[in-house]
Design a protein around this motif. Structure first.
Motif, mmCIF file in Angstrom:
data_model
loop_
_atom_site.group_PDB
_atom_site.id
_atom_site.type_symbol
_atom_site.label_atom_id
_atom_site.label_comp_id
_atom_site.label_asym_id
_atom_site.label_seq_id
_atom_site.Cartn_x
_atom_site.Cartn_y
_atom_site.Cartn_z
ATOM 1 N N VAL A 92 8.878 57.779 -6.620
ATOM 2 C CA VAL A 92 9.097 56.509 -6.308
ATOM 3 C C VAL A 92 7.651 55.979 -5.875
ATOM 4 C CG1 VAL A 92 10.144 54.680 -4.748
ATOM 5 C CG2 VAL A 92 11.555 57.125 -5.464
ATOM 6 N N THR A 93 7.163 54.774 -6.338
ATOM 7 C CA THR A 93 5.850 54.380 -6.345
ATOM 8 C C THR A 93 5.979 52.777 -5.862
ATOM 9 O OG1 THR A 93 5.905 53.496 -8.585
ATOM 10 C CG2 THR A 93 5.079 55.722 -8.280
ATOM 11 N N PRO A 94 4.851 52.465 -5.192
ATOM 12 C CA PRO A 94 4.889 51.003 -4.837
ATOM 13 C C PRO A 94 4.649 49.992 -5.919
ATOM 14 C CG PRO A 94 2.961 52.116 -4.148
ATOM 15 C CD PRO A 94 3.581 53.235 -4.754
ATOM 16 N N GLY A 95 5.406 49.800 -6.663
ATOM 17 C CA GLY A 95 5.434 49.057 -7.986
ATOM 18 C C GLY A 95 5.141 49.884 -9.121
ATOM 19 N N ALA A 96 5.648 49.497 -10.292
ATOM 20 C CA ALA A 96 5.356 50.097 -11.768
ATOM 21 C C ALA A 96 3.974 50.346 -11.979
ATOM 22 C CB ALA A 96 6.149 49.407 -12.958
ATOM 23 N N LYS A 97 3.004 49.257 -11.640
ATOM 24 C CA LYS A 97 1.755 49.221 -11.780
ATOM 25 C C LYS A 97 1.080 50.431 -11.306
ATOM 26 C CE LYS A 97 -0.807 45.655 -11.701
ATOM 27 N NZ LYS A 97 -1.670 44.313 -11.624
ATOM 28 N N GLN A 98 1.408 50.860 -10.041
ATOM 29 C CA GLN A 98 1.099 52.218 -9.410
ATOM 30 C C GLN A 98 1.387 53.481 -10.107
ATOM 31 O OE1 GLN A 98 -1.075 52.749 -7.149
ATOM 32 N NE2 GLN A 98 -0.961 54.817 -6.742
ATOM 33 N N ALA A 99 2.454 53.352 -10.743
ATOM 34 C CA ALA A 99 3.026 54.601 -11.550
ATOM 35 C C ALA A 99 2.296 54.594 -12.636
ATOM 36 C CB ALA A 99 4.457 54.497 -12.021
ATOM 37 N N ILE A 100 1.859 53.469 -13.565
ATOM 38 C CA ILE A 100 1.028 53.527 -14.829
ATOM 39 C C ILE A 100 -0.267 54.016 -14.347
ATOM 40 C CG2 ILE A 100 -0.020 51.824 -16.498
ATOM 41 C CD1 ILE A 100 2.658 50.089 -16.030
#
Length: 374
Positions: A92-100
């Motif tokens: 789980v990340t702070p937003g999909a952008k962080q995951a990218i």
């Protein structure tokens, strides 16, 4: 040259900041530049986060996320996307952008190449460059599909291909045939696919397919809550990846943000486990807005393929998109120039219709007046 010297600031956020600054000066501007739903977050999600805060869930969470949410995401991926994972396979990340960013930083190294289909969301290229890899641009077909000669752009340095369906900025949806084409190439040439599926639920009839169901050992699947559940400001997303990649992503997360905000995760849990009627209603309204935008752009005389998903229109313009965007801003309308979405996209504009119908109608009227005077 340092890795950040070659990274430009986000064009969408720059336009949004400029619009806000002009508004502060008293300029009447209708902004269609940001990809943020104008709806309030559904009440049951807000209540769940409030309850979490009120009951002391304000301490550090496990770095990969709370187990309940990771399990719920895994169930969602299995049921909706045919991706067979467990909660332990989720970060789980702070937003999909962080995951990218984590995916690019965790996979790409100096000298590697990553392929982007143009037009492409502004931050993919930045994440590739910050990872010291090289972006290889491949122009999509006019309808947003994968070009037949896509394979000729793959080299021994190709480490990743990034897909985004439904697409930002065009709203195009990749077909199962498109995805199978890329999947076959990934197996043949041994590269990873980063599949950004943040707009998955905002679709107007075309079926969404996940390439992770085809090549799970080569796919990094990213998604989140900002678009479908109107949770942009909550900053909550997630990623699943093959085990060797997963370990790298977790390292990046542990040494950067530690863990996502704890009580926000309980709101995300409520979003997944609660009624999906809120999503259905928002998509219904997005579709109605899309139809008004398409009619308005046609009346203006702008060519624009009908978006099958997301909440953007991507009309073609005659001239330099940056100069046209500046002129439209003077006319009281904020749109994003196509130059932000790839080196050969300077003949387009992106219009977000994640705004009220009233603003959309007025914005189209201002655009019509502007183009009539050109």
């Amino acid at each position: 040259m340092s890795r950040l010297d070659q990274v430009e600031e986000s064009a969408t956020l720059r336009i949004a900041d400029l619009t806000n600054e002009l508004k502060k000066r008293g300029k009447d501007i209708l902004s269609f530049s940001l990809g943020e739903p104008d709806f309030d977050t559904p009440r049951h999600i807000v209540d769940a986060a409030n309850e979490a805060m009120s009951t002391g869930k304000t301490h550090y969470a496990p770095s990969a996320g709370i187990p309940e949410l990771r399990d719920a995401i895994a169930a969602k991926l299995k049921n909706d996307n045919a991706i067979d994972v467990t909660g332990k396979d989720i970060i789980v990340t702070p937003g999909a952008k962080q995951a990218i960013f984590e995916a690019c930083f965790g996979v790409l190294n100096k000298g590697d190449e990553a392929i982007l289909l143009e037009p492409s969301w502004v931050s993919y290229d930045a994440c590739i460059k910050m990872s010291e890899a090289k972006t290889v641009w491949v122009k999509s077909n006019e309808d947003g599909s994968i070009p037949a000669d896509f394979g000729k752009h793959i080299t021994k340095k190709t480490r990743m291909v990034i897909l985004n369906s439904p697409n930002n900025p065009s709203g195009a949806v990749l077909t199962k045939k498109d995805l199978q084409h890329v999947a076959d190439l990934a197996v043949d040439h041994d590269f990873y696919v980063l599949s950004d599926e943040i707009y998955e639920k905002i679709s107007y009839g075309e079926k969404h397919y996940s390439i992770g169901s085809m090549i799970p050992d080569r796919t990094i699947t990213v998604n989140g809550f900002s678009k479908a559940y109107a949770m942009a400001g909550w900053r909550i997303g997630y990623v699943t990846a093959p085990k060797p990649v997963f370990k790298n992503l977790l390292k990046v997360q542990q040494h950067t943000i530690s863990s996502p905000t704890t009580f926000v995760q309980y709101g995300a849990l409520a979003a997944l486990n609660g009624s999906q009627d809120c999503v259905t209603e928002m998509v219904k309204q997005f579709k109605a807005r899309r139809d008004v935008v398409m009619k308005g752009l046609k009346d203006i005389g702008l060519e624009c393929p009908t978006p099958e998903g997301a909440f953007y229109a991507y009309p073609k313009v005659d001239g330099n998109s940056e100069k046209i965007a500046e002129g439209l801003l003077d006319a009281g309308v904020g749109l994003t120039p196509g130059s932000a979405f790839g080196p050969d996209s300077n003949d387009h504009l992106r219009m977000s219709y994640a705004s009220s119908m009233e603003q959309i109608v007025e914005g189209l009227a201002r655009m019509k007046k502007y183009f009539a005077n050109q």
